[in-house]
Design a protein around this motif. Sequence first.
Motif, PDB file in Angstrom:
ATOM      1  N   GLY A  77      60.011  78.770  65.279  1.00  9.64           N
ATOM      2  CA  GLY A  77      61.041  77.731  65.947  1.00  9.64           C
ATOM      3  C   GLY A  77      61.851  76.751  64.970  1.00  9.64           C
ATOM      4  O   GLY A  77      61.552  76.653  63.781  1.00  9.64           O
ATOM      5  N   VAL A  78      62.416  75.786  65.780  1.00  5.30           N
ATOM      6  CA  VAL A  78      63.396  75.002  64.925  1.00  5.30           C
ATOM      7  C   VAL A  78      62.941  73.576  65.346  1.00  5.30           C
ATOM      8  O   VAL A  78      63.007  73.268  66.678  1.00  5.30           O
ATOM      9  N   ALA A  79      62.499  72.654  64.700  1.00  3.38           N
ATOM     10  CA  ALA A  79      61.713  71.272  65.083  1.00  3.38           C
ATOM     11  C   ALA A  79      62.387  70.218  64.429  1.00  3.38           C
ATOM     12  O   ALA A  79      63.084  70.588  63.320  1.00  3.38           O
ATOM     13  N   LYS A  80      62.611  69.257  64.992  1.00  2.00           N
ATOM     14  CA  LYS A  80      62.872  67.850  64.067  1.00  2.00           C
ATOM     15  C   LYS A  80      61.955  66.945  63.583  1.00  2.00           C
ATOM     16  O   LYS A  80      62.147  66.196  62.634  1.00  2.00           O
ATOM     17  N   ALA A  81      60.695  67.484  63.604  1.00  2.00           N
ATOM     18  CA  ALA A  81      59.741  66.693  62.915  1.00  2.00           C
ATOM     19  C   ALA A  81      58.906  67.885  62.066  1.00  2.00           C
ATOM     20  O   ALA A  81      58.504  68.894  62.514  1.00  2.00           O
ATOM     21  N   ASP A  82      58.372  67.417  61.001  1.00  2.00           N
ATOM     22  CA  ASP A  82      57.634  68.112  60.120  1.00  2.00           C
ATOM     23  C   ASP A  82      56.335  68.561  60.513  1.00  2.00           C
ATOM     24  O   ASP A  82      55.772  67.739  61.330  1.00  2.00           O
ATOM     25  N   SER A  83      56.153  69.566  60.417  1.00  2.00           N
ATOM     26  CA  SER A  83      54.649  70.498  60.810  1.00  2.00           C
ATOM     27  C   SER A  83      54.479  71.413  59.685  1.00  2.00           C
ATOM     28  O   SER A  83      55.104  71.901  59.021  1.00  2.00           O
ATOM     29  N   TRP A  84      53.076  71.729  59.677  1.00  2.00           N
ATOM     30  CA  TRP A  84      52.614  72.585  59.051  1.00  2.00           C
ATOM     31  C   TRP A  84      51.918  73.883  59.922  1.00  2.00           C
ATOM     32  O   TRP A  84      51.475  73.709  60.983  1.00  2.00           O
ATOM     33  N   ILE A  85      52.070  75.174  59.236  1.00  2.00           N
ATOM     34  CA  ILE A  85      51.667  76.187  59.927  1.00  2.00           C
ATOM     35  C   ILE A  85      50.705  77.246  59.164  1.00  2.00           C
ATOM     36  O   ILE A  85      50.720  77.093  57.787  1.00  2.00           O
ATOM     37  N   ASP A  86      49.880  77.684  59.869  1.00  2.00           N
ATOM     38  CA  ASP A  86      48.778  78.577  59.362  1.00  2.00           C
ATOM     39  C   ASP A  86      49.341  79.805  58.900  1.00  2.00           C
ATOM     40  O   ASP A  86      50.123  80.381  59.585  1.00  2.00           O
ATOM     41  N   MET A  87      49.023  80.150  57.623  1.00  2.00           N
ATOM     42  CA  MET A  87      49.031  81.546  57.269  1.00  2.00           C
ATOM     43  C   MET A  87      49.002  82.848  58.039  1.00  2.00           C
ATOM     44  O   MET A  87      49.873  83.552  58.223  1.00  2.00           O
ATOM     45  N   ASP A  88      47.941  82.569  58.979  1.00  2.00           N
ATOM     46  CA  ASP A  88      47.764  83.598  60.063  1.00  2.00           C
ATOM     47  C   ASP A  88      48.869  83.818  60.875  1.00  2.00           C
ATOM     48  O   ASP A  88      49.003  85.013  61.443  1.00  2.00           O
ATOM     49  N   VAL A  89      49.655  82.735  61.169  1.00  2.00           N
ATOM     50  CA  VAL A  89      50.659  82.962  62.073  1.00  2.00           C
ATOM     51  C   VAL A  89      52.027  83.972  61.362  1.00  2.00           C
ATOM     52  O   VAL A  89      52.418  84.790  61.919  1.00  2.00           O
ATOM     53  N   LEU A  90      52.043  83.670  60.114  1.00  2.00           N
ATOM     54  CA  LEU A  90      52.908  84.849  59.300  1.00  2.00           C
ATOM     55  C   LEU A  90      52.356  86.129  59.297  1.00  2.00           C
ATOM     56  O   LEU A  90      52.941  86.785  59.653  1.00  2.00           O
ATOM     57  N   GLU A  91      51.197  85.956  58.993  1.00  2.00           N
ATOM     58  CA  GLU A  91      50.593  87.295  58.987  1.00  2.00           C
ATOM     59  C   GLU A  91      50.405  88.023  60.420  1.00  2.00           C
ATOM     60  O   GLU A  91      50.634  89.271  60.442  1.00  2.00           O
ATOM     61  N   GLN A  92      50.525  87.529  61.385  1.00  2.00           N
ATOM     62  CA  GLN A  92      50.433  88.019  62.686  1.00  2.00           C
ATOM     63  C   GLN A  92      51.639  88.557  62.959  1.00  2.00           C
ATOM     64  O   GLN A  92      51.760  89.713  63.482  1.00  2.00           O
ATOM     65  N   ALA A  93      52.710  87.628  62.536  1.00  2.00           N
ATOM     66  CA  ALA A  93      54.246  88.339  62.714  1.00  2.00           C
ATOM     67  C   ALA A  93      54.206  89.597  62.142  1.00  2.00           C
ATOM     68  O   ALA A  93      54.902  90.520  62.249  1.00  2.00           O
ATOM     69  N   MET A  94      53.827  89.769  60.832  1.00  2.00           N
ATOM     70  CA  MET A  94      53.585  91.021  59.935  1.00  2.00           C
ATOM     71  C   MET A  94      53.051  92.182  60.772  1.00  2.00           C
ATOM     72  O   MET A  94      53.512  93.169  60.764  1.00  2.00           O
ATOM     73  N   ALA A 107      43.837  73.629  52.139  1.00  2.00           N
ATOM     74  CA  ALA A 107      44.917  73.602  52.999  1.00  2.00           C
ATOM     75  C   ALA A 107      46.272  73.196  52.405  1.00  2.00           C
ATOM     76  O   ALA A 107      47.477  73.858  52.409  1.00  2.00           O
ATOM     77  N   GLN A 108      46.047  72.042  51.620  1.00  2.00           N
ATOM     78  CA  GLN A 108      47.248  71.611  51.024  1.00  2.00           C
ATOM     79  C   GLN A 108      47.005  71.393  49.587  1.00  2.00           C
ATOM     80  O   GLN A 108      46.586  70.414  49.255  1.00  2.00           O
ATOM     81  N   PRO A 109      47.224  72.264  48.620  1.00  2.00           N
ATOM     82  CA  PRO A 109      46.968  72.465  47.153  1.00  2.00           C
ATOM     83  C   PRO A 109      47.477  71.158  46.541  1.00  2.00           C
ATOM     84  O   PRO A 109      48.726  70.866  46.880  1.00  2.00           O
ATOM     85  N   GLY A 110      46.528  70.523  45.796  1.00  2.00           N
ATOM     86  CA  GLY A 110      46.984  69.503  45.084  1.00  2.00           C
ATOM     87  C   GLY A 110      46.926  68.152  45.989  1.00  2.00           C
ATOM     88  O   GLY A 110      46.964  66.962  45.311  1.00  2.00           O
ATOM     89  N   ALA A 111      46.402  68.167  47.256  1.00  2.00           N
ATOM     90  CA  ALA A 111      46.552  66.891  48.226  1.00  2.00           C
ATOM     91  C   ALA A 111      45.105  66.236  47.664  1.00  2.00           C
ATOM     92  O   ALA A 111      44.297  66.957  47.437  1.00  2.00           O
ATOM     93  N   ARG A 112      45.034  65.043  47.865  1.00  2.00           N
ATOM     94  CA  ARG A 112      43.748  64.304  47.821  1.00  2.00           C
ATOM     95  C   ARG A 112      42.956  64.389  48.745  1.00  2.00           C
ATOM     96  O   ARG A 112      43.271  64.863  49.799  1.00  2.00           O
ATOM     97  N   ARG A 113      41.666  64.570  48.328  1.00  2.00           N
ATOM     98  CA  ARG A 113      40.736  64.909  49.570  1.00  2.00           C
ATOM     99  C   ARG A 113      39.605  63.465  49.955  1.00  2.00           C
ATOM    100  O   ARG A 113      40.095  62.480  49.140  1.00  2.00           O
ATOM    101  N   GLU A 114      39.242  63.670  50.855  1.00  2.00           N
ATOM    102  CA  GLU A 114      38.789  62.170  51.555  1.00  2.00           C
ATOM    103  C   GLU A 114      37.922  61.304  50.413  1.00  2.00           C
ATOM    104  O   GLU A 114      37.896  60.323  50.351  1.00  2.00           O
TER     105      GLU A 114
END
Length: 569
Positions: A323-340, A490-497
């Motif tokens: 879809g097309v949204a106005k706010a940033d979001s993250w999508i799981d790779m599974d969603v892409l793979e399910q479409a494939m 999930a987010q490569p390079g992101a800080r961990r807790e």
Amino acid sequence: MSTPTDTSAPASNFIRNQIDADLACGKHTRIVTRFPPEPNGYLHFGHTKSICLNFGLAESYGGDCHLRFDDTNPEKEAQEYVDAIIGAVRWLGFQWSGEIRYASDYFEEMFECACALIRAGKAYVDSQSADEIRARRGTLTQPGEDSPFRSRSAEENMDLFLRMKAGEFAEGTHVLRAKIDMQSPNLNLRDPVIYRIRHVAHHRTGDAWCIYPLYTFAHPIEDAIERVTHSICTLEFEDQRPFYDWLLDALAEAGRFARPLPQQIEFARLNLYQTVLSKRKLIRLVSEGHVNGWDDPRLPTISGARRRGFSAGGFRLFAERAGVAKADSWIDMDVLEQAMRDDLNEHAPRRIAVLDPLLLKITNFPAGETHTCHAPNHPQHPEAGTREVPFSGELWIEREDFMEVPSKGFRRLYPGNRVRLRYGYVVECTGCEKDADGNVTAVLCEYFPDSQSGTPGADNYKVKGNLHWLSVAHAREAEVRLYGRLFVTAQPGARREDDPPELERDFIDDLNPDSLTVLHAQVEPALAEDAPGQTFQFERHGYFIADSGDSRPDALVFNRAVTLKSGIR
Ligand code: ATP
Ligand code: MG
């Protein structure tokens, strides 16, 4: 035949609503969008979203979508990227209106626009150094300070700008700036630089220019020249929109462009977990050798996706679902793979491969004989026909399809149990052979000659297991490459807790060391002759394609695009 890629009624979204309103009130009678890549790298999955959106809107409104290379930055751009981007857009199934366009074709017109601004008192040549300009720019909380060169006359500015163009000055000695407001709360309106001196050749215009426009100045002009109606970009350009509007308004006032002017509309970029969608990061993965080139099937590049066996239809389906949204979001790779998966399930012909081969001997099969079985190319599409699969007394089966001592609920091969060898015969397991270490080296079976699939009476045999197999004498060896996620986080390079505050993470540290598994498999003989570039379903295993780089008729290599069910890690 209805396919999952059919899009009878595209989902409504805020961009479509805007277009509907602009058409309804008569602002536009025909819409024009554009896809404007900078040819400084290969396209990634994020770009597929922008491509599907822009070309998709033009398709569904009967308008135009331009393919325009935003090649105003002479340093990082190359023909290699231009060619790859054209190929990627075509592969996704889109056709641009008219010729391919290049922003560099508009350099003369951009220069004229800059002159028009100077004449209107809306641009000036600043002779401060880059550091001085930065120091006077102010901050989010502090207003900027006027340049001492801000009050130059239009004549003086024009003279200096022409001399900049003539190559009289060294890089960094002068820039052209828009004259807007150094006190503006929006930093982008504090007299942004619009031209700078660069004594470098451009990949298309050569040495014709030594002054180059900045992106924020060039882009609105490119849109206006092409009469783009809706200039769709990602959210990080939201703060640039006031300058986009200021500039085109000033140029319309100066008589350079007719109204209605293009309208910039921002949408949320695509973010996917466990990968990176940024050319800068992708370049590092390739140049530091973490992957094998731009088309490594693990990379989220379009060239990687093609080599992996992903489909254009799958990307279009994914774009629609995301879809097309106005706010940033993250999508799981599974969603892409399910479409494939959904797209490939519909279109991929079926083939047989045994990924972890174990020998099965049919002890009562006539020695040296071969029977011909028929396997459907697509169970849901009988019109796709069948193909011959040879059956003989020595077969390959999957190692996991046999258990000497069956676990509870195991329905496949174990001594005393019957299974159907799919499209072939029913067999009953009589035992197995082992090596000195106790490893099973062959499964022994007897077959029932009147049980061949598709013959009268075959249904009299009731079995719970249905296995795939290949005739040893006819099967072909193949290397099979299975791909896991490129990154473990999930987010490569992101800080961990629990990271200490001073720790800076590098996305490279989050690479998955097990993202590639290589198997030595057996595949059905038809695959050696099948067309390259076709993605197949290997029954029970997923979707596979012959590797476009390494597979040869005498040394087959297959890549797994996706598994049949979700669960890749
Ligand atoms: P990167 O950040 O990877 O360098 P970019 O935005 O600089 O990407 P461009 O070649 O300038 O790459 O982008 C061409 C078009 O693709 C732009 O309109 C841009 O907004 C769009 N685009 C790029 N990345 C994404 C994304 N992740 N999601 C949606 N659209 C994207
Ligand atoms: Mg960019």
